[in-house]
Motif scaffolding. Structure first.
Motif, PDB file in Angstrom:
ATOM      1  N   ALA A   8       0.835  -1.207   0.000  1.00 36.53           N
ATOM      2  CA  ALA A   8       0.000   0.000   0.000  1.00 36.53           C
ATOM      3  C   ALA A   8       0.867   1.255   0.000  1.00 36.53           C
ATOM      4  CB  ALA A   8      -0.932  -0.014   1.208  1.00 36.53           C
ATOM      5  N   ALA A  12       1.115   4.155  -2.916  1.00 32.74           N
ATOM      6  CA  ALA A  12       0.879   5.567  -2.611  1.00 32.74           C
ATOM      7  C   ALA A  12       2.040   6.431  -3.091  1.00 32.74           C
ATOM      8  CB  ALA A  12       0.671   5.738  -1.104  1.00 32.74           C
ATOM      9  N   SER A  15       2.023   6.750  -6.872  1.00 30.51           N
ATOM     10  CA  SER A  15       0.937   7.614  -7.368  1.00 30.51           C
ATOM     11  C   SER A  15       1.263   9.099  -7.200  1.00 30.51           C
ATOM     12  CB  SER A  15      -0.368   7.292  -6.636  1.00 30.51           C
ATOM     13  OG  SER A  15      -0.341   7.779  -5.301  1.00 30.51           O
ATOM     14  N   ARG A  16       2.245   9.419  -6.331  1.00 33.79           N
ATOM     15  CA  ARG A  16       2.574  10.815  -6.048  1.00 33.79           C
ATOM     16  C   ARG A  16       3.773  11.321  -6.830  1.00 33.79           C
ATOM     17  NH1 ARG A  16      -0.207   9.014  -1.878  1.00 33.79           N
ATOM     18  NH2 ARG A  16      -1.080  10.376  -0.265  1.00 33.79           N
ATOM     19  N   PHE A  34       1.439   9.353   2.716  1.00 31.48           N
ATOM     20  CA  PHE A  34       0.548   8.193   2.837  1.00 31.48           C
ATOM     21  C   PHE A  34      -0.683   8.607   3.619  1.00 31.48           C
ATOM     22  CE2 PHE A  34      -0.666   4.021   4.803  1.00 31.48           C
ATOM     23  CZ  PHE A  34      -0.990   3.379   3.619  1.00 31.48           C
ATOM     24  N   HIS A  35      -1.830   8.487   2.986  1.00 31.55           N
ATOM     25  CA  HIS A  35      -3.127   8.878   3.561  1.00 31.55           C
ATOM     26  C   HIS A  35      -3.901   7.591   3.836  1.00 31.55           C
ATOM     27  CE1 HIS A  35      -6.223  11.752   4.458  1.00 31.55           C
ATOM     28  NE2 HIS A  35      -7.033  11.323   3.513  1.00 31.55           N
ATOM     29  N   GLU A  39      -5.872   4.815   1.486  1.00 34.00           N
ATOM     30  CA  GLU A  39      -4.837   4.113   0.725  1.00 34.00           C
ATOM     31  C   GLU A  39      -4.434   2.778   1.350  1.00 34.00           C
ATOM     32  OE1 GLU A  39      -2.364   7.227  -1.780  1.00 34.00           O
ATOM     33  OE2 GLU A  39      -2.215   7.741   0.351  1.00 34.00           O
ATOM     34  N   THR A  45      -1.098   7.880   9.123  1.00 30.29           N
ATOM     35  CA  THR A  45      -0.714   8.953   8.205  1.00 30.29           C
ATOM     36  C   THR A  45       0.795   9.130   8.231  1.00 30.29           C
ATOM     37  OG1 THR A  45      -0.946  10.706   9.877  1.00 30.29           O
ATOM     38  CG2 THR A  45      -2.893  10.186   8.550  1.00 30.29           C
ATOM     39  N   ASP A 322      -2.262  14.522  -2.823  1.00 25.45           N
ATOM     40  CA  ASP A 322      -1.706  13.755  -1.709  1.00 25.45           C
ATOM     41  C   ASP A 322      -2.740  13.503  -0.618  1.00 25.45           C
ATOM     42  OD1 ASP A 322      -1.528  16.524  -1.378  1.00 25.45           O
ATOM     43  OD2 ASP A 322       0.114  16.416   0.045  1.00 25.45           O
TER      44      ASP A 322
END
Length: 339
Positions: A8, A12, A15-16, A34-35, A39, A45, A322
């Motif tokens: 995960a 994340a 994706s950023r 990381f949210h 995610e 977090t 984000d």
């Protein structure tokens, strides 16, 4: 770290990549990496604040090995070693466990540090007297909007916290900036932020409860509650501002009134509308997840219309990538109202 969490986290970070490149190019090194709620790891977090990596857990503590593996994976991805701070906030009222049974941060990580956003300098502290970080990262897009739309304007920053909005207004060429907050400790950090950006014009810092301050500015009486004698309060003259920013907490109570975003946003909004100049702009926030954006927007527009301050244009400002929201309903909701 479990394989699921590692997978995960890597998804994340991947994706950023484009977003982080954009942020670094514009002078920002404060962002969420990381949210967890969206995610794959609810209650976790991971945020970067300049040289610091802040990991926070809200449901249950992370194990030490998982924490260190997570930090190592992020350092490898970013290509630099960040100073790790871990706040376990899984106890009552999301309070930080300051005993640090899982991980004790190095002294360097707890020193006064500096993070950057939109090319501005911000005070960063891994630990301070409060519970939350000194800069709320999900408001970055809104701070950028304020920076781009403040030139020549008078700006009133309500519930200013550490005055990030005021700083962006000053950086954007505002003619005058007021930061108003009840907590002197918050405004003290705001003054630090101002000192970290000495090229900006001076701002005004007003320590006051929201209700007496905004009602005086709006030309409204300050009512006594149930015949009780009111505490002393800062005296202000009636006046309006070109740009007003309203960012209240979810709930708070004082001798002057109650802040309740769920049941009574109108009592906050009405005087803020009256303190906004004709042809001016009111930016308002609601950070309650249980409040629906469409319902809240309708409530805000109806309130303005009833008050005789109808909204000519209404724009929504979403958080950046984000802070993903799988259902397109992020907790933080921001409306820009042109009056």
């Amino acid at each position: 770290m479990s394989p699921a969490l590692l997978q995960a986290l890597r998804a994340a970070l991947d994706s950023r990549q484009t977003l982080l490149a954009e942020l670094h190019a514009q002078g920002s090194d404060c962002y969420r990496l990381f949210h967890g709620s969206q995610e794959g790891a609810p209650g976790l977090t991971v945020d970067r604040y300049g040289p610091q990596l802040l990991v926070q857990s809200f449901h249950q503590p992370l194990e030490r090995e998982a924490l260190l593996a997570l930090a190592a994976a992020i350092d490898e991805h970013l290509g630099e070693k960040l100073l790790l701070v871990y706040n376990d906030r899984s106890q009552g009222n999301s309070r930080i466990d300051r005993r640090d049974p899982v991980y004790q941060a190095e002294a360097a990580a707890l020193e006064d540090l500096v993070g950057h956003e939109w090319g501005l300098n911000y005070r960063v502290r891994g630990r301070h007297s409060g519970q939350d970080p000194l800069l709320f990262l999900d408001l970055r897009n809104t701070r950028g909007w304020v920076k781009d739309n403040s030139a020549g304007k008078s700006v009133l920053n309500l519930f200013a916290y550490t005055c990030g909005i005021g700083l962006c207004a000053a950086a954007g060429g505002a003619e005058e900036v007021w930061n108003l907050d009840f907590a002197e400790g918050n405004l003290a950090v705001g003054r630090e932020n101002a000192a970290l950006n000495p090229e900006l014009a001076p701002m005004r810092f007003v320590q006051s409860d929201y209700f007496p301050a905004i009602r005086q500015l709006a030309g409204l009486p300050i009512a006594r509650r149930h015949g009780q004698r009111l505490p002393s309060y800062t005296r202000l003259e009636q006046r309006q501002f070109d740009l007003v920013f309203l960012d209240p907490p979810a709930w708070a109570k004082s001798a002057f009134g109650t802040v309740d975003l769920l049941r009574d946003y109108q009592s906050l909004l009405k005087p803020a509308l009256l303190a906004t100049a004709e042809g001016g702009t009111l930016v308002c926030n609601n950070n309650l997840a249980k409040v629906d954006m469409d319902d809240w927007r309708e409530q805000v527009l109806r309130c303005a219309s009833k008050l005789g301050r109808p909204v000519r244009d209404c724009q929504q400002l979403p958080p950046a990538g984000d802070f993903p929201s799988m259902d397109a309903r992020p907790p933080l909701k921001t409306l820009v109202l042109q009056l």
